[in-house]
Design an enzyme around this catalytic site. Structure first.
Site, short mmCIF file in Angstrom:
data_model
loop_
_atom_site.label_atom_id
_atom_site.label_comp_id
_atom_site.label_asym_id
_atom_site.label_seq_id
_atom_site.Cartn_x
_atom_site.Cartn_y
_atom_site.Cartn_z
N LEU A 1 1.44 -1.36 -0.34
CA LEU A 1 0.03 0.22 0.13
C LEU A 1 1.17 1.21 0.02
O LEU A 1 1.53 1.44 0.44
CB LEU A 1 -1.57 0.06 1.65
CG LEU A 1 -0.04 0.44 2.73
CD1 LEU A 1 -0.51 1.55 2.81
CD2 LEU A 1 -1.65 -0.28 3.68
N ASN B 1 10.05 -1.69 -4.14
CA ASN B 1 10.48 -0.86 -3.55
C ASN B 1 11.97 -0.12 -4.35
O ASN B 1 11.72 0.97 -4.36
CB ASN B 1 10.41 -0.85 -2.02
CG ASN B 1 8.94 -0.07 -1.71
OD1 ASN B 1 8.08 -0.08 -2.50
ND2 ASN B 1 9.01 -0.34 -0.33
N LEU C 1 8.39 8.65 -12.95
CA LEU C 1 9.20 10.04 -13.79
C LEU C 1 9.28 11.19 -13.25
O LEU C 1 9.43 11.82 -13.97
CB LEU C 1 9.35 9.15 -14.95
CG LEU C 1 9.91 7.62 -15.80
CD1 LEU C 1 10.10 7.99 -16.84
CD2 LEU C 1 11.10 7.88 -14.78
N CYS D 1 9.11 4.06 3.83
CA CYS D 1 9.77 3.12 3.09
C CYS D 1 10.66 2.80 1.55
O CYS D 1 11.76 1.92 2.43
CB CYS D 1 8.42 2.56 2.34
SG CYS D 1 7.17 2.04 3.28
C1 UDX Z 1 5.87 3.33 -1.44
C2 UDX Z 1 5.39 2.66 -2.47
O1 UDX Z 1 5.04 3.07 -3.28
C3 UDX Z 1 4.73 1.18 -1.66
O2 UDX Z 1 3.99 0.01 -2.57
C4 UDX Z 1 5.31 1.05 -1.12
O3 UDX Z 1 3.96 -0.48 0.23
C5 UDX Z 1 5.28 1.49 0.71
O4 UDX Z 1 6.44 2.82 -0.18
P1 UDX Z 1 5.29 5.35 0.04
O5 UDX Z 1 5.67 5.88 0.70
O6 UDX Z 1 3.56 5.53 0.63
O7 UDX Z 1 5.29 3.68 -1.48
O8 UDX Z 1 5.07 6.40 -1.57
P2 UDX Z 1 4.97 6.44 -2.71
O9 UDX Z 1 3.42 6.79 -3.23
O10 UDX Z 1 5.74 5.26 -2.96
O11 UDX Z 1 6.15 7.78 -3.15
C6 UDX Z 1 7.41 8.01 -2.49
C7 UDX Z 1 8.09 9.00 -2.59
O12 UDX Z 1 8.99 9.38 -4.22
C8 UDX Z 1 7.44 10.38 -1.85
O13 UDX Z 1 8.79 11.27 -0.82
C9 UDX Z 1 6.89 11.10 -3.55
O14 UDX Z 1 7.10 12.00 -3.86
C10 UDX Z 1 7.99 10.33 -4.16
N1 UDX Z 1 8.31 10.14 -5.83
C11 UDX Z 1 7.08 9.33 -6.14
C12 UDX Z 1 8.94 11.39 -6.59
O15 UDX Z 1 9.87 12.35 -6.57
N2 UDX Z 1 8.76 11.02 -8.22
C13 UDX Z 1 7.85 10.09 -8.54
O16 UDX Z 1 7.33 10.55 -9.88
C14 UDX Z 1 6.56 9.60 -7.04
#
Ligand code: UDX
Length: 439
Positions: free
Chosen positions: A151, A214, A256, A266
């Protein structure tokens, strides 16, 4: 079915509420009495869209309750373990203290019922090899399955009730594997009926699925941020680049978005724990690239600090700086390893008068960061600012009116740390617009 969910944090509180909403009888167990009281009162202890409704509906149905007493889990057929596995102090490795403590506390309460032995389903993200070790600990008291959770915060309810796949890591013994598989199939019956893919494997593969996913997501983000660095030295535009390569459906457009990089509870700790585990297994080289993924990610934070210092012409102490966003991403109040908060803290450390605002994380910040000047609105934060930084892309920040905002700042300079603003509109309103990896 009677279920227990041990650990009621971001994962467990959502899982317990959603499972009860699906019709199961659920008890959520947590050692934090204040959190348990809050959940029993129908108040989510953190910001998660939709959770309040599901939680209250489940409590009202009488199928959900929370307790600090592990004995209350005794009658459950399936016990989900969703406690945290944070990064260890002074090391990259995961701290498994909470997982071990949960299993140790649970084992004396595991009982076989008329429909077979109790099943323990691990959901926490753990180093590969942990499930096998825990299975030894559980012995004949129950059957262990590893059922990783994917999630995303901000979409946690949706991801729990409509996951894109279910993964079961099962014991090597066929009879035990069947017990665990059948019990999980019964728990997730309504989800499986919709045709959700369900993959079964050994423990190690299931554990690796989570960290591999991840790691891939983190790599995608750092890849585009490395391209942003290339765009910065060539005058190219990374947003255009991402869109253009994303049309190739082997690459895709998701994950991206270049900016200040990834954070949260996470991605950062999972890639570090994965590297630490690879080292323990003598396979360090296989994951050396994740070191680079981590470095690129952390470099982007310092880059924004450097841009801010440059915008202030090197005279940082005492300068009002507005920071829009503190959570690691929008629709969450989670500030764990938040790039936005890290940048704000670094600027504050350089002597800037940082005024920070976040629609959800404000109360958390006031509690845990009394050193920061937390404001209630973007307009309040930007008043008199010499530079404005957008660091978490909340819709209310994306929709800010550059003309109106321009009237209250000292200097119209905006650093768009998430590349979400319409640069032309901001420039037309007289702002110096600075994106990341954009000309
Ligand atoms: C993540 C995984 O997506 C999820 O499947 C796992 O269970 C837990 O870790 P989450 O930590 O809720 O989920 O956030 P996510 O939406 O993955 O974003 C992570 C980070 O990456 C955020 O800080 C977001 O701002 C950043 N991000 C995301 C970017 O900088 N660029 C992107 O294109 C996407």
């Amino acid at each position: 079915m009677k279920l227990s969910v041990i650990g009621c944090g971001y994962l467990g509180a959502v899982h317990a509420s959603c499972m009860a909403d699906l019709g199961h009888e659920v008890v959520g167990i947590d050692v934090d009495a204040a959190k348990v009281a809050q959940l029993n009162a129908g108040e989510p202890p953190f910001h998660e869209p939709g959770l309040g409704e599901v939680l209250r509906r489940a409590l009202d149905s009488g199928r959900l309750r929370f307790s600090t007493d592990m004995a209350d889990a005794a009658s459950a057929r399936v016990h989900f373990v969703g406690v945290g596995t944070p990064q260890q102090q002074g090391s990259y490795a995961a701290d498994l203290t909470y997982v071990d403590a949960a299993i140790d506390a649970l084992v004396p309460h595991l009982h076989a019922g008329s429909d077979g032995p109790a099943v323990v389903a691990g959901k926490s993200t753990v180093p590969v090899g942990t499930a096998a070790r825990l299975a030894e600990k559980i012995g004949d008291a129950g059957v262990l399955a590893w059922n990783p959770e994917f999630l995303r915060e901000g979409f946690a309810v949706q991801d729990t009730v409509a996951p894109d796949r279910l993964v079961y890591g099962l014991p090597g013994d066929d009879a035990k594997a069947a017990v665990a598989r059948d019990a999980l199939d019964a728990v997730y019956a309504s989800i499986l009926e919709r045709g959700t893919p369900r993959l079964t494997a050994d423990y190690a593969s299931a554990e690796l699925v989570k960290v591999a996913a991840n790691s891939f997501l983190a790599t995608k983000i750092s890849f585009i941020n490395a391209m942003a660095e290339m765009c910065e030295v060539t005058g190219a535009d990374v947003s255009f680049l991402a869109e253009a390569i994303g049309h190739d459906d082997r690459i895709g457009k998701k994950f991206l978005k270049a900016g200040i990089g990834f954070g949260g509870g996470c991605l950062p700790k999972d890639i570090r724990a994965f590297m630490a585990r690879a080292g323990e297994l003598g396979a360090e080289q296989s994951l050396t690239f994740l070191r680079e993924v981590d470095s690129i990610n952390l470099r982007r934070r310092q880059h924004v600090v450097n841009l801010t210092v440059h915008a202030l012409e090197g005279r940082v102490p005492g300068k009002p700086v507005a920071v829009l966003g503190a959570a690691f991403k929008p629709h969450s109040d989670d500030i764990r390893d938040s790039p936005a908060l890290d940048v704000a803290s670094r600027l504050s450390g350089l002597g800037a008068k940082v005024r920070i605002v976040d629609p959800a994380a404000g109360p958390v910040l006031r509690r845990v960061r009394p050193d920061l000047d937390v404001r209630d609105s973007a307009h309040d934060a930007v008043a008199g600012a010499h530079v404005v930084l957008l660091l978490t892309e909340w819709p209310e920040f994306r929709d800010l009116d550059p003309v109106e905002l321009g009237e209250s700042v000292e200097h119209r300079t905006i650093i768009d740390g998430r590349n979400v603003l319409d640069s032309a509109a901001w420039r037309a309103a007289g702002w110096t617009y600075i994106g990341l990896g954009r000309p």
